[in-house]
Structure formats: structure tokens, C-alpha cells
Design an enzyme around this catalytic site. Sequence first.
Site, PDB file in Angstrom:
ATOM      1  N   CYS A  96      42.187  35.587  37.408  1.00 42.88           N
ATOM      2  CA  CYS A  96      40.937  34.907  37.049  1.00 42.88           C
ATOM      3  C   CYS A  96      41.307  33.623  36.317  1.00 42.88           C
ATOM      4  O   CYS A  96      42.377  33.064  36.554  1.00 42.88           O
ATOM      5  CB  CYS A  96      40.022  35.813  36.221  1.00 42.88           C
ATOM      6  SG  CYS A  96      40.701  36.321  34.623  1.00 42.88           S
ATOM      7  N   TRP A  97      40.456  33.135  35.430  1.00 44.92           N
ATOM      8  CA  TRP A  97      40.714  31.848  34.776  1.00 44.92           C
ATOM      9  C   TRP A  97      41.931  31.916  33.854  1.00 44.92           C
ATOM     10  O   TRP A  97      42.835  31.099  33.948  1.00 44.92           O
ATOM     11  CB  TRP A  97      39.478  31.400  33.992  1.00 44.92           C
ATOM     12  CG  TRP A  97      39.715  30.218  33.096  1.00 44.92           C
ATOM     13  CD1 TRP A  97      39.703  30.201  31.741  1.00 44.92           C
ATOM     14  CD2 TRP A  97      40.025  28.883  33.497  1.00 44.92           C
ATOM     15  NE1 TRP A  97      39.974  28.941  31.260  1.00 44.92           N
ATOM     16  CE2 TRP A  97      40.175  28.102  32.333  1.00 44.92           C
ATOM     17  CE3 TRP A  97      40.191  28.256  34.727  1.00 44.92           C
ATOM     18  CZ2 TRP A  97      40.491  26.751  32.345  1.00 44.92           C
ATOM     19  CZ3 TRP A  97      40.502  26.901  34.758  1.00 44.92           C
ATOM     20  CH2 TRP A  97      40.640  26.158  33.578  1.00 44.92           C
TER      21      TRP A  97
END
Length: 348
Positions: A96-97
Site C-alpha cells: 500500500c502507500w
Amino acid sequence: MIRHNLTDLSSVAAIGADTVIDVRAPSEFAQDHIEGAINLPVLSDAERAQVGTIYTQQSAFLARKIGAALVAANAARHLQGPLADKQGDWQPLIYCWRGGQRSGAFATILDQVGWRVHLIEGGYRSYRRQITAMLYDTDLPHRICVIDGGTGTAKTALLYHLQSAGAQVLDLEGLAAHRGSLFGGLAQQQPSQKMFESRLAAALAQLDPARITWVEGESSKIGARMIPPAIWAAMHAAPRIEVSAPLAARAAFLATEYADLTHDTETLMALIAQLRPYHAATVLEEWHALAHRGAWQELAAQLMQVHYDPRYKKSQARAAPAQQHITLRSLDAQTLGRTARDLIEGFR
């Protein structure tokens, strides 16, 4: 569940996962992602904004509680949809981020199913740091050789022939989805700058630095995309092969190469109009008339003579001398193929 620290971009391939999954929201994925990744968002753009608003305006606990419910619902949809046919030996790589809650939550669910799940420590931000290190902060280790020449000298086509003959090629225009001039836009939209850099990094990671990599000469920007400093510096320091050809051969080649524009006269006329700051109205009227009549080779010849060639000569006056000059009387496939083989032989 296995966590991995990226030491370089080849680490992604070295993990050996079957599928790379980006669980960020669709807008984040569209901006940039690891080359080859698929998008299985655990929060949509609207859901991500909703959870963020609750976090800042109400409470972190409530945001996590609502976020967890949304992640579980979206994970269930992915399990019943894109992942429904995955067998027990399937291994996903998830990010993810920043390698936190979104990827961790989805990875935990997949891990409980029984799959061997891999996570990128630090998520996309860790990956992006590797891109920056490769393209901005260090010298490119690859042996670059540049194919240069004026507009219409079939440089891109020669690059393809080099690749077909077994040479290593970095196709900057292909990765940028643009042919490099005002008339060079393609049907597909250009990638974002970050996505262009991800494509470049993925392509470079597949090349052997010890072998010559052939690159087409470009300005510092291809359409709206900037060539990153490490590649630009390597191109400037590289041997340069200058290709030339008679105007008639170049005009014939361009009339075929830009068939998308010759079949879209309205777009072509609008592009010609953008040259108004550089040429008299009477010149543009003549070019519009040629386009209206479908006199494609004559139009190409005039554009090169009046607009492109003078600018190319001016830029070359500031460049280092070419290591080799090649004059091609024809730009047909047979000639380009023979030229590609000769270049490979001469630069072993």
C-alpha cells in the site's frame, strides 16, 4: 507472512511472487504503481476520503473501526472475484502507500486463507525511493549509445530493427507514449511523470549494464514528460551516431509513419495552427492548404525544411561531434535492417 525490504528494483522480481497487488485507492494506482501490479483496492477513493475525514474530525478509533469494516467488505469481493480461481500454491506480493494498515489488513486475510503472502516493508514509498535513487541520485551504470538525426530519419524504426537483431534498446518514446514532437502525440494518454519513471526503471532493470543499450536522441522532454537526470546525463556522455537521409525519403517515411494524423485532418490542422508563434500567417495558410488537399509528402517536406531542420541544426551546433555519420538513401525496412546489423557489428 513474509516482509521484504527493497534494496533495489530487482528485489521485486527476486521475491518470486506470482502476482503483485497494489491495494491503494484507484486514483493512487493511476498516478503510479510498480510495473506489472494489479489494483485490488481495499478502500475506494470515496471510502478513503470518508475514513480520513472521520479520523480528523471525530476520532481515530471510529475511523479504524469503520475502515476495518470497509476493508473486510472489499477483501471479500476480491476473494469472490479476481482471486476466486487462485490455488493453494499461489503467492501474492502486497503493498500500500507505506506498508501499514491497508496492506497489513489485506495480507492478514490472505494469510489466513493459507496463501504464502509477501509484503513490501515501507510500501510504495520504499519503492519510490528506489526509483529516485536510480534515476536522480546516482550515475546510470549502463553503456548508452545514441541514435541521432533530424526529423524523419527513421530513428525509432531503426531502434526497432536493432532490437529485432538482438541489441538492447531503451525505447524512451514508447515508454512516454509520445513521438517527441508537436505532431508526436499518440492515441493513448501520456503516463504521469512518476509512472514514466517507473516504466523507465523497470525497463532498465531488465537490461545488462555491460552490454550496449541503444537509445534514440531526444530533447530533455518527450511530450510533457521529462527525461530523468541520470538518463539525460548518460545520453549526453554517450557516443552519438548521426543518421541522415534525403528530404524526399524522409517526407515519404513521415507520410506513412504519421498515418494517424493523415486520417484525422481536423487534428492535424489544429496542430499546424500551434506553430503560429514561429511562422508567418501565409506559411501556415500554405500548410493548411496542403493538409486540406492531402498532399502529405509535400507538407512533411515543408515542415522539415522550414520548421524542424533549422532547429535541429541549431541544437547540433551545441552538441559534441557525432562519433559516426550514416547516410541512408532509402528508409525502407531492408535498408534499416541492414544498417542495424552493421551498427551492432561495429559496436561490439
